[in-house]
Design a protein around this motif. Structure first.
Motif, PDB file in Angstrom:
ATOM      1  N   ALA A 304      70.925  80.935 -24.667  1.00  9.09           N
ATOM      2  CA  ALA A 304      70.067  81.988 -24.176  1.00  9.09           C
ATOM      3  C   ALA A 304      70.709  82.561 -22.806  1.00  9.09           C
ATOM      4  O   ALA A 304      70.942  83.830 -22.786  1.00  9.09           O
ATOM      5  CB  ALA A 304      68.621  81.636 -23.932  1.00  9.09           C
ATOM      6  N   PHE A 305      71.259  81.440 -22.111  1.00  7.08           N
ATOM      7  CA  PHE A 305      71.932  81.991 -20.761  1.00  7.08           C
ATOM      8  C   PHE A 305      72.973  82.871 -20.943  1.00  7.08           C
ATOM      9  O   PHE A 305      73.271  83.846 -20.411  1.00  7.08           O
ATOM     10  CB  PHE A 305      72.109  80.880 -19.747  1.00  7.08           C
ATOM     11  N   LEU A 306      73.841  82.407 -21.864  1.00  5.00           N
ATOM     12  CA  LEU A 306      75.354  83.170 -22.128  1.00  5.00           C
ATOM     13  C   LEU A 306      75.021  84.485 -22.869  1.00  5.00           C
ATOM     14  O   LEU A 306      75.498  85.311 -22.504  1.00  5.00           O
ATOM     15  CB  LEU A 306      76.085  82.008 -23.189  1.00  5.00           C
ATOM     16  N   THR A 307      73.926  84.278 -23.932  1.00  3.62           N
ATOM     17  CA  THR A 307      73.732  85.743 -24.328  1.00  3.62           C
ATOM     18  C   THR A 307      73.209  86.737 -23.369  1.00  3.62           C
ATOM     19  O   THR A 307      73.573  87.780 -23.385  1.00  3.62           O
ATOM     20  CB  THR A 307      72.598  85.467 -25.418  1.00  3.62           C
ATOM     21  N   THR A 308      72.233  86.341 -22.384  1.00  3.30           N
ATOM     22  CA  THR A 308      71.683  87.073 -21.224  1.00  3.30           C
ATOM     23  C   THR A 308      73.133  87.602 -20.475  1.00  3.30           C
ATOM     24  O   THR A 308      72.948  88.891 -20.066  1.00  3.30           O
ATOM     25  CB  THR A 308      70.618  86.388 -20.429  1.00  3.30           C
ATOM     26  N   ARG A 309      74.081  86.647 -20.109  1.00  6.08           N
ATOM     27  CA  ARG A 309      75.003  87.034 -19.293  1.00  6.08           C
ATOM     28  C   ARG A 309      76.104  88.240 -19.821  1.00  6.08           C
ATOM     29  O   ARG A 309      76.464  89.011 -19.309  1.00  6.08           O
ATOM     30  CB  ARG A 309      75.672  85.939 -18.836  1.00  6.08           C
ATOM     31  N   LEU A 310      76.213  87.969 -21.246  1.00  2.03           N
ATOM     32  CA  LEU A 310      77.045  88.633 -21.973  1.00  2.03           C
ATOM     33  C   LEU A 310      76.296  90.268 -22.013  1.00  2.03           C
ATOM     34  O   LEU A 310      77.161  91.067 -22.040  1.00  2.03           O
ATOM     35  CB  LEU A 310      77.307  88.016 -23.425  1.00  2.03           C
ATOM     36  N   ARG A 311      75.145  90.339 -22.219  1.00  3.22           N
ATOM     37  CA  ARG A 311      74.671  91.490 -22.413  1.00  3.22           C
ATOM     38  C   ARG A 311      74.213  92.297 -21.036  1.00  3.22           C
ATOM     39  O   ARG A 311      73.807  93.475 -20.912  1.00  3.22           O
ATOM     40  CB  ARG A 311      73.200  91.329 -22.896  1.00  3.22           C
ATOM     41  N   THR A 312      74.308  91.538 -19.906  1.00  2.43           N
ATOM     42  CA  THR A 312      74.236  92.091 -18.590  1.00  2.43           C
ATOM     43  C   THR A 312      75.352  92.318 -17.622  1.00  2.43           C
ATOM     44  O   THR A 312      76.065  91.303 -17.395  1.00  2.43           O
ATOM     45  CB  THR A 312      73.448  91.161 -17.865  1.00  2.43           C
ATOM     46  N   LYS A 313      75.754  93.517 -17.482  1.00  2.00           N
ATOM     47  CA  LYS A 313      77.155  93.804 -16.754  1.00  2.00           C
ATOM     48  C   LYS A 313      76.722  94.077 -15.388  1.00  2.00           C
ATOM     49  O   LYS A 313      76.028  95.184 -15.065  1.00  2.00           O
ATOM     50  CB  LYS A 313      77.877  94.928 -17.467  1.00  2.00           C
ATOM     51  N   ALA A 314      77.363  93.418 -14.395  1.00  2.00           N
ATOM     52  CA  ALA A 314      77.313  93.796 -13.066  1.00  2.00           C
ATOM     53  C   ALA A 314      76.091  93.953 -12.674  1.00  2.00           C
ATOM     54  O   ALA A 314      75.582  95.221 -12.410  1.00  2.00           O
ATOM     55  CB  ALA A 314      78.444  94.605 -12.726  1.00  2.00           C
TER      56      ALA A 314
END
Length: 321
Positions: A304-314
């Motif tokens: 979930a952490f990785l998915t959230t980070r990949l979807r959130t740009k800067a």
């Protein structure tokens, strides 16, 4: 990815991200206790990398962004820096790296008073979130690591220090419990689990002290009994919190979910560690089952952490999930 966004990412991690180090480290400890050494070493490697990333961010804020450092140091989540350091130290001590573990104990002991004072001096009339139990967790983390080193190095003064931290941690737990907002059990986004995890790490500290040859006679009996009481209380919290999650599912990712994974792993590890010194053999199979639940929770939370980070740009707000 250029150097600036990378630096912005690791310096932007909030203090509660330290719970990821705690969760991964305690799972590494638990895996070693059930004989899965390769998985344990892999988890240890992840723990060490995460700890170095968070330590670099801690130093960067201390030296380059004092306002933010002071603001974050006043939050209970800042105490994850102490707890994460002691968990990593405990795992290194298991490997026989007592020198490195002693350095981490000294570092955690230096950080602990200032961060604890900053948290305790605020808002005396307010109800507290689950993260406030980190005051107990950080203190008991010192007790666990000091007890480990006392046994490994045969230094009685470390055992006495561990006993003092153990007692103080229990007092802090009681102080926080009287002001804990019980609504967090059904509304919290992850750190409410620390209410149970704090008892689990207290039981782990008790188990380490019980196993120590320093304590004999009545002292040993008291430690054994108290360890079992704490462990049973932590298992009761575990059941209540699982029931609350089933009744009111909170599926959206939040950094504070790492503060859920940590108590899952800590309860399992405490049960595994307490089985032999307390003579309660039934705790070992319970601990083994709970540990695999913790591993599964770690995998889900990390995904979930990785998915959230990949979807959130800067993101503009580094605390945003």
């Amino acid at each position: 990815m250029s150097a600036l966004p990378v630096r912005r990412w690791w310096t932007g991690l909030p203090p509660d991200a330290g719970a990821a180090v705690m969760a991964t480290g305690i799972i590494s400890v638990g895996l070693r206790l059930i004989g899965h050494d390769l998985l344990s070493l892999a988890a240890l490697a992840v723990t060490a990398v995460l700890w170095l990333v968070l330590a670099a961010g801690f130093v960067a804020r201390l030296t380059g962004d004092r306002d933010r450092f002071r603001a974050e140091a006043d939050t209970p989540s800042a105490l994850t820096a102490v707890a994460a350091t002691t968990v990593l130290g405990a795992r290194l001590c298991q490997l026989g790296w007592q020198g490195a573990a002693a350095v981490l104990l000294a570092l955690a002991a230096v950080l602990w008073p200032g961060l604890l004072y900053a948290v305790l001096r605020h808002r005396p009339g307010h109800r507290l979130p689950g993260a406030a139990f980190l005051a107990c967790v950080a203190t008991e983390g010192l007790a666990v690591l000091a007890a480990e080193l006392s046994d490994a190095r045969h230094q009685e003064w470390l055992g006495l220090a561990a006993l003092a931290c153990f007692g103080l941690g229990l007092l802090l737990y009681g102080a926080v419990l009287t002001r804990f907002d019980l609504r967090e059990v059904t509304r919290g986004t992850g750190d409410h689990w620390v209410a149970g995890g704090a008892l689990s790490i207290s039981a782990l500290a008790g188990a380490k002290l019980t196993a120590s040859p320093v304590w004999t006679g009545a002292g040993h009996t008291v430690l054994r009994s108290l360890t079992l009481v704490l462990l049973c209380a932590s298992l009761a919290w575990y059941a209540v919190l699982v029931a609350a999650e089933l009744r009111s599912p909170r599926l959206r990712y939040d950094n504070r979910r790492w503060s859920t994974v940590f108590p899952l792993g800590m309860t399992a590890t405490a049960a595994l560690s307490a089985a032999a010194p307390t003579g309660a053999g039934w705790l070992r199979p319970v601990g083994e089952v709970l540990l695999w639940f913790a591993v599964a929770a770690w995998i889900v939370t990390f995904a979930a952490f990785l998915t959230t980070r990949l979807r959130t740009k800067a993101p503009d707000d580094p605390r945003s999930p």
